[in-house]
Design an enzyme around this catalytic site. Sequence first.
Site, PDB file in Angstrom:
ATOM      1  N   LYS A   1       0.116  -4.767   9.201  1.00 60.74           N
ATOM      2  CA  LYS A   1       0.571  -4.000   8.162  1.00 60.74           C
ATOM      3  C   LYS A   1      -0.930  -3.201   7.828  1.00 60.74           C
ATOM      4  O   LYS A   1      -2.126  -3.513   7.657  1.00 60.74           O
ATOM      5  CB  LYS A   1       0.954  -4.666   7.193  1.00 60.74           C
TER       6      LYS A   1
ATOM      7  N   LYS B   1      -4.254 -15.453   5.428  1.00 61.41           N
ATOM      8  CA  LYS B   1      -5.599 -15.219   4.675  1.00 61.41           C
ATOM      9  C   LYS B   1      -6.567 -16.298   4.966  1.00 61.41           C
ATOM     10  O   LYS B   1      -7.907 -16.171   4.920  1.00 61.41           O
ATOM     11  CB  LYS B   1      -5.456 -15.136   3.372  1.00 61.41           C
TER      12      LYS B   1
ATOM     13  N   LYS C   1      -5.865  -2.792   2.466  1.00 65.26           N
ATOM     14  CA  LYS C   1      -6.765  -2.221   1.876  1.00 65.26           C
ATOM     15  C   LYS C   1      -8.165  -2.941   2.683  1.00 65.26           C
ATOM     16  O   LYS C   1      -9.139  -2.289   2.724  1.00 65.26           O
ATOM     17  CB  LYS C   1      -7.151  -2.792   0.677  1.00 65.26           C
TER      18      LYS C   1
HETATM   19  P1  TYM Z   1      -0.319  -6.209  -2.760  1.00 63.75           P
HETATM   20  O1  TYM Z   1      -1.161  -5.819  -3.611  1.00 63.75           O
HETATM   21  O2  TYM Z   1      -0.549  -6.518  -1.309  1.00 63.75           O
HETATM   22  O3  TYM Z   1       0.679  -4.920  -2.505  1.00 63.75           O
HETATM   23  C1  TYM Z   1       1.258  -4.248  -3.808  1.00 63.75           C
HETATM   24  C2  TYM Z   1       2.809  -3.734  -3.260  1.00 63.75           C
HETATM   25  O4  TYM Z   1       2.461  -2.854  -2.150  1.00 63.75           O
HETATM   26  C3  TYM Z   1       3.338  -3.203  -0.969  1.00 63.75           C
HETATM   27  N1  TYM Z   1       2.793  -3.218   0.235  1.00 63.75           N
HETATM   28  C4  TYM Z   1       3.227  -2.638   1.054  1.00 63.75           C
HETATM   29  N2  TYM Z   1       4.478  -2.062   1.402  1.00 63.75           N
HETATM   30  C5  TYM Z   1       4.801  -1.351   2.582  1.00 63.75           C
HETATM   31  N3  TYM Z   1       3.697  -1.221   3.675  1.00 63.75           N
HETATM   32  C6  TYM Z   1       2.503  -1.885   3.527  1.00 63.75           C
HETATM   33  N4  TYM Z   1       1.398  -1.758   4.593  1.00 63.75           N
HETATM   34  C7  TYM Z   1       2.082  -2.537   2.219  1.00 63.75           C
HETATM   35  N5  TYM Z   1       1.191  -3.006   1.769  1.00 63.75           N
HETATM   36  C8  TYM Z   1       1.360  -3.528   0.496  1.00 63.75           C
HETATM   37  C9  TYM Z   1       3.524  -4.953  -1.322  1.00 63.75           C
HETATM   38  O5  TYM Z   1       4.764  -5.404  -0.642  1.00 63.75           O
HETATM   39  C10 TYM Z   1       3.681  -4.714  -2.772  1.00 63.75           C
HETATM   40  O6  TYM Z   1       4.919  -4.536  -3.333  1.00 63.75           O
HETATM   41  N6  TYM Z   1       1.076 -10.625  -4.295  1.00 63.75           N
HETATM   42  C11 TYM Z   1       1.411  -9.152  -4.604  1.00 63.75           C
HETATM   43  C12 TYM Z   1       0.900  -8.825  -5.903  1.00 63.75           C
HETATM   44  C13 TYM Z   1       1.767  -9.488  -6.971  1.00 63.75           C
HETATM   45  C14 TYM Z   1       3.208  -9.349  -7.345  1.00 63.75           C
HETATM   46  C15 TYM Z   1       3.334 -10.287  -8.127  1.00 63.75           C
HETATM   47  C16 TYM Z   1       4.301  -8.798  -6.623  1.00 63.75           C
HETATM   48  C17 TYM Z   1       1.403 -10.438  -7.844  1.00 63.75           C
HETATM   49  N7  TYM Z   1       2.192 -11.072  -8.702  1.00 63.75           N
HETATM   50  C18 TYM Z   1       4.708 -10.379  -8.776  1.00 63.75           C
HETATM   51  C19 TYM Z   1       5.693  -8.598  -7.359  1.00 63.75           C
HETATM   52  C20 TYM Z   1       5.773  -9.888  -8.261  1.00 63.75           C
HETATM   53  C21 TYM Z   1       0.406  -8.405  -3.678  1.00 63.75           C
HETATM   54  O7  TYM Z   1      -0.557  -9.259  -3.123  1.00 63.75           O
HETATM   55  O8  TYM Z   1       0.853  -7.149  -3.370  1.00 63.75           O
END
Ligand code: TYM
Length: 333
Positions: free
Chosen positions: A199, A117, A202
Amino acid sequence: METNESKRILSMYQCTGTFTLGNYLGALRNHIKLQQEGYQCVYALADLHALTVRQVPAELRKYTKEAYAWLLAMGIDLEKTVFFIQSQVPEHSQLAWILNCYTQFGELSRMTQFKDKSAKHADNINGGLFTYPCLMAADILLYQADFVPVGADQKQHVEIARDIAERFNGIYGDTFTVPEPMIPQHGARVMSLQNPLSKMSKSDENQNGNISVLDDPDTILRKFKRAKTDSDSQVRFAEGKEGVNNLMGIYAAVTGKSYPEIEREFEGKGYGEFKPAVAEAVIEELRPIQERYRQIVADKAYLEQCYREQAPKASAIARRTLSKVMKKVGLVL
Ligand code: TYM
């Protein structure tokens, strides 16, 4: 024998745009199923995390509410599951500050997401981007979560949360449950349809690489038809065929079929048949949820009532952990 009822699950999602098929297959769909397996589930929208990248305020608010509606449409059960908006539960920021003081500069510098990032947003490498894992550790540890179901990209963040918990417990005695990541077999890493080495996200600049859960059937079909594959034209899972592997992963996750089954199904058929079949499976999977979503998102009063009622429920759990931590580190309660 321990049952799932005694185990707590926590997961959260950023709401910086409409959820992608990656979010859906890697996370959301599995998390909704976990509710039926008897776990105590706690889920939330990570709007504080979203601030690490500059957001348009009105859009962040809009996406947060839409994401809330999407999870309701998927069947989140508010009788059993706590589902809230992170910024409405102040304990997250409070514990995050304390955990910042128990996390080393070196370990934060090694985080892949920080490196990615900060390369992508070189004009805004802010403190929040750097200490993001401490806020995420706070999210998890506040609820004494046993398991954190996530896609593969978040594994490193769960690992640092474990390290922080173990370190804190080592200094002050048992305070936090040390969480385990829970990563699905299929769909854990859905890749961009245009660049299968990165990956699906969004924020992908090429929107043809990214399927949004709200895309209409024609758009989904068009994006799959344009997906990057290779010149070999055989549907089989193999090294060097990342585009096809990705499509097979998506098809496997949606239909529940194994890779050998998929290879048999498309034997002697080219990508011209395979790609629309993957698209069709995704369209049919999303269709009923999109229909429910449209009704729910239109009912603003109902939505607001849901998230307002949920925040105090989360806060009640979080407060118990925060009080314990404050006492241990010497803060006046
Ligand atoms: P985020 O918002 O990027 O994604 C949310 C969830 O979706 C999964 N994910 C994917 N899985 C498979 N293929 C992909 N291309 C893909 N893109 C996203 C992510 O692995 C996630 O499970 N930091 C985290 C949010 C967060 C969080 C937490 C998660 C904040 N606090 C506490 C677990 C526990 C994030 O940015 O996920």
